[in-house]
Design a protein around this motif. Structure first.
Motif, mmCIF file in Angstrom:
data_model
loop_
_atom_site.group_PDB
_atom_site.id
_atom_site.type_symbol
_atom_site.label_atom_id
_atom_site.label_comp_id
_atom_site.label_asym_id
_atom_site.label_seq_id
_atom_site.Cartn_x
_atom_site.Cartn_y
_atom_site.Cartn_z
ATOM 1 N N VAL A 357 0.847 -1.205 0.000
ATOM 2 C CA VAL A 357 0.000 0.000 0.000
ATOM 3 C C VAL A 357 0.880 1.252 0.000
ATOM 4 O O VAL A 357 0.608 2.218 -0.722
ATOM 5 N N ALA A 358 1.943 1.229 0.820
ATOM 6 C CA ALA A 358 2.852 2.379 0.863
ATOM 7 C C ALA A 358 3.520 2.601 -0.494
ATOM 8 O O ALA A 358 3.692 3.749 -0.933
ATOM 9 N N ARG A 359 3.899 1.524 -1.179
ATOM 10 C CA ARG A 359 4.497 1.643 -2.520
ATOM 11 C C ARG A 359 3.530 2.302 -3.501
ATOM 12 O O ARG A 359 3.893 3.206 -4.247
ATOM 13 N N ILE A 360 2.286 1.843 -3.492
ATOM 14 C CA ILE A 360 1.296 2.383 -4.427
ATOM 15 C C ILE A 360 1.033 3.853 -4.157
ATOM 16 O O ILE A 360 0.902 4.671 -5.077
ATOM 17 N N GLN A 361 0.982 4.227 -2.869
ATOM 18 C CA GLN A 361 0.677 5.614 -2.498
ATOM 19 C C GLN A 361 1.910 6.511 -2.519
ATOM 20 O O GLN A 361 1.802 7.716 -2.293
ATOM 21 N N GLY A 362 3.076 5.924 -2.761
ATOM 22 C CA GLY A 362 4.308 6.709 -2.843
ATOM 23 C C GLY A 362 4.904 7.061 -1.499
ATOM 24 O O GLY A 362 5.825 7.876 -1.420
ATOM 25 N N ASN A 363 4.410 6.459 -0.411
ATOM 26 C CA ASN A 363 4.947 6.728 0.930
ATOM 27 C C ASN A 363 5.967 5.648 1.291
ATOM 28 O O ASN A 363 5.645 4.676 1.965
ATOM 29 N N THR A 364 7.182 5.794 0.783
ATOM 30 C CA THR A 364 8.174 4.726 0.938
ATOM 31 C C THR A 364 9.348 5.168 1.800
ATOM 32 O O THR A 364 9.883 6.254 1.642
ATOM 33 N N ASP A 365 9.700 4.303 2.726
ATOM 34 C CA ASP A 365 10.903 4.457 3.542
ATOM 35 C C ASP A 365 11.743 3.207 3.283
ATOM 36 O O ASP A 365 11.477 2.152 3.857
ATOM 37 N N LYS A 367 14.632 2.094 4.067
ATOM 38 C CA LYS A 367 15.305 1.426 5.175
ATOM 39 C C LYS A 367 14.309 0.587 5.976
ATOM 40 O O LYS A 367 14.581 -0.584 6.315
ATOM 41 N N SER A 368 13.142 1.162 6.253
ATOM 42 C CA SER A 368 12.122 0.438 7.009
ATOM 43 C C SER A 368 11.597 -0.756 6.218
ATOM 44 O O SER A 368 11.372 -1.845 6.775
ATOM 45 N N ILE A 369 11.412 -0.550 4.910
ATOM 46 C CA ILE A 369 10.923 -1.633 4.066
ATOM 47 C C ILE A 369 11.928 -2.786 4.042
ATOM 48 O O ILE A 369 11.556 -3.959 4.144
ATOM 49 N N ALA A 370 13.212 -2.465 3.945
ATOM 50 C CA ALA A 370 14.249 -3.502 3.950
ATOM 51 C C ALA A 370 14.255 -4.270 5.269
ATOM 52 O O ALA A 370 14.427 -5.497 5.290
ATOM 53 N N GLN A 371 14.043 -3.554 6.372
ATOM 54 C CA GLN A 371 14.010 -4.216 7.679
ATOM 55 C C GLN A 371 12.833 -5.189 7.778
ATOM 56 O O GLN A 371 12.976 -6.300 8.298
ATOM 57 N N GLU A 421 11.308 -5.067 -3.701
ATOM 58 C CA GLU A 421 12.559 -4.341 -3.938
ATOM 59 C C GLU A 421 12.424 -3.269 -5.014
ATOM 60 O O GLU A 421 13.316 -2.441 -5.192
ATOM 61 N N LEU A 422 11.322 -3.281 -5.781
ATOM 62 C CA LEU A 422 11.091 -2.219 -6.763
ATOM 63 C C LEU A 422 11.101 -0.872 -6.062
ATOM 64 O O LEU A 422 10.369 -0.655 -5.097
ATOM 65 N N LYS A 423 11.959 0.041 -6.533
ATOM 66 C CA LYS A 423 12.196 1.285 -5.803
ATOM 67 C C LYS A 423 11.098 2.324 -5.963
ATOM 68 O O LYS A 423 10.890 3.156 -5.100
ATOM 69 N N GLU A 424 10.380 2.280 -7.081
ATOM 70 C CA GLU A 424 9.420 3.353 -7.320
ATOM 71 C C GLU A 424 8.268 2.853 -8.178
ATOM 72 O O GLU A 424 8.476 2.100 -9.126
ATOM 73 N N VAL A 425 7.060 3.243 -7.817
ATOM 74 C CA VAL A 425 5.878 2.920 -8.601
ATOM 75 C C VAL A 425 5.486 4.163 -9.388
ATOM 76 O O VAL A 425 5.214 5.216 -8.810
#
Length: 525
Positions: A357-365, A367-371, A421-425
């Motif tokens: 959901v965060a990826r789709i809405q563009g709200n990406t962190d 470091k947190s996603i990797a954790q 791992e896709l960096k940007e939507v």
């Protein structure tokens, strides 16, 4: 003397072995229906209490009932207050062993048929396939129980002629306390309240103990079970610790209260013997055992919600790991261990749904996603190891199907962590934006581990797959035109492909989670 000790110790050993075989046989014979029956009647603490009595009396094991209850609480399908009701019911249900021994083992000469039950059970186990195989195990265990009782009777009769038991204290508070401690020690040594009660009943029947001494040992046996609960809780999950604390508090309070009121309770038994013709000896002891446990239930059950809330405040759940529900004590009951695994897998699913959901809405962190993805991958490794350690029964087809389904879920979760791992939507066509918004709306509820499976995701996944197949060609043709920006168009294609893969994996995960529920059939990959 040697023959006497052999009869007593051998009788206890045969009784314990018989109880184990009968419990395992009945538990396996009942199969998953036992789990469903326990869950069906635990909607309220009172009904949970009666279901605890019924299940424990049926399988003759309060430990098995307790483990199932822990698993249901861990899996989030049984509130803790209801689980406390089940535990109280199991405490009263375990007194049924004394009734079986006093009514059948002593009043009826069933020990003479013990070898017949052993032979019939062994033959059934060897030659009958399917669930009847487990019924044979239970029959053989039943025969061993009464063969052990027969040896105990013989041993106790010899004990009264060889040893002067009049030296044992009786009639004073200190004497009752000393015998109570003996009951606690015996329970800790044997690790079985039922075995202590069997020995106690035989000793009373043979005249080796008087009623007051046997009553004190019965109370000591109830208190002694708290030691085992305390040992099991060391290093265990929060659900096991809460269950252990609830059992210890209930058993200690009940035991201490029964000990303090012992003269009154024995007076009631004597009154019942005089006025109502209650049979003296073993039957009266069985009544006494059930009576003081029921007294504890009457004290705790009306306040079960307050009691369970107090336990939860004393032992708050501070765990955040995906695998905090997996406890090794549940491995011996596959259906319960699989429930705990299901809870862990739902938590992993929910964590990845929030990332999507965060990826789709563009709200990406990043470091947190990797954790989170690293934590999910680590959890999957631990779940796989736990799943491999479950003591599976080759005849339990339902549990085996759930186990296979769990492996499918873990495979899709691992693939999802790689997709994240896709960096940007990137924004796409109006049609793609509309699909993204609908998909995000469906994914949001899945961010809660307790959310049910969402059937709408399957249809949307198919719709996204069709859109990917049709728009892929259009985007590639547009990228080939003179004056277009191929790099930007290919990014949009990457976004469409990402959406297709994420939707597919979540659709498959929801399919298998739904197949693991009681109301849905198991589906293949």
């Amino acid at each position: 003397m040697f023959e006497m000790l052999s009869n007593i110790l051998g009788g206890v050993g045969l009784f314990l072995l018989g109880m184990t075989l009968m419990t395992e046989g009945l538990k396996s014979f009942a199969g998953d229906s036992l789990r469903k029956a326990l869950l069906a009647f635990t909607r309220r603490p009172v009904t949970a209490f009666f279901s605890g009595i019924a299940v424990t009396a049926l399988i003759q094991s309060s430990s098995a009932t307790t483990l199932m209850t822990i698993g249901f609480v861990s899996a989030g399908i049984l509130p803790f207050a209801q689980s406390v009701g089940v535990l109280m019911g199991s405490a009263l249900g375990t007194t049924s062993t004394g009734w079986i021994i006093s009514v059948l083992g002593l009043s009826v000469s069933i020990s003479s048929y013990a070898l017949f039950f052993i032979a019939a059970g062994s033959a059934t186990r060897l030659f009958v396939r399917g669930r009847g195989h487990y019924l044979g195990t239970a029959l053989a265990g039943f025969g061993l129980i009464f063969l052990g009782i027969g040896l105990l009777q013989a041993g106790m009769s010899e004990l009264t002629s060889e040893v002067d038991l009049s030296i044992l204290p009786s009639g004073t508070f200190g004497a009752r306390l000393l015998v109570l401690i003996i009951g606690i020690v015996l329970t800790v040594m044997m690790q079985s309240c039922s075995a202590v009660m069997a020995t106690n009943l035989m000793a009373l029947s043979a005249g080796a103990l008087n009623f007051e001494q046997s009553a004190a040992i019965a109370i000591g046996a109830a208190i002694g079970t708290t030691v085992k609960a305390g040992i099991v809780s060391i290093g265990a999950t929060i659900h096991v610790k809460r269950t252990a604390l609830a059992l210890i508090t209930f058993s200690l309070t009940t035991g201490i209260l029964a000990f303090l009121l012992m003269p009154v309770l024995i007076g009631i038994i004597h009154f019942a013997q005089r006025q109502w013709g209650l049979e003296e000896g073993a039957v009266s002891l069985a009544v006494f055992h059930s009576m003081f446990i029921a007294m504890g239930v009457a004290l705790f059950l009306p306040f079960v919600h307050q009691y369970s809330a107090l336990i939860e405040r004393l032992l708050p759940d501070r765990g955040t790991g995906f695998t905090r529900f997996l406890d090794k004590s549940l491995l011996s009951i596959p259906c319960v261990a699989l429930e705990a695994i299901g809870r862990s897998l739902r938590e992993c699913r929910s964590a990845l749904a929030n990332i999507a959901v965060a990826r789709i809405q563009g709200n990406t962190d990043e470091k947190s996603i990797a954790q989170v993805t690293d934590s999910v991958n680590l959890a999957i490794s631990e779940i796989m190891s736990y799943l491999s350690d479950i003591e599976m029964d080759c005849e339990d087809k339902l549990s085996e199907a759930r186990r296979i389904s769990d492996f499918h879920i873990m495979d899709h979760l691992q693939r999802l962590t790689a997709v994240m791992e896709l960096k940007e939507v990137h924004p796409g066509s109006p049609r793609l934006l509309e699909l993204e918004q609908r998909f995000s709306k469906i994914l949001k509820p899945l961010g809660e581990p307790t959310s049910p499976a969402t059937p709408e995701i399957h249809a949307l996944s198919e719709e996204i797959a069709v859109a990917y197949r049709t728009q892929r060609r259009t985007i590639l043709e547009e990228a080939a035109l003179v004056g277009s920006d191929p790099a930007e168009l290919l990014k949009k294609l990457d976004t469409l492909q990402w959406l297709n893969r994420v939707a597919y994996h979540f659709s498959r995960i929801e399919t298998h989670l739904a197949s693991n529920s009681d109301d849905a059939p198991v589906r293949s990959s």
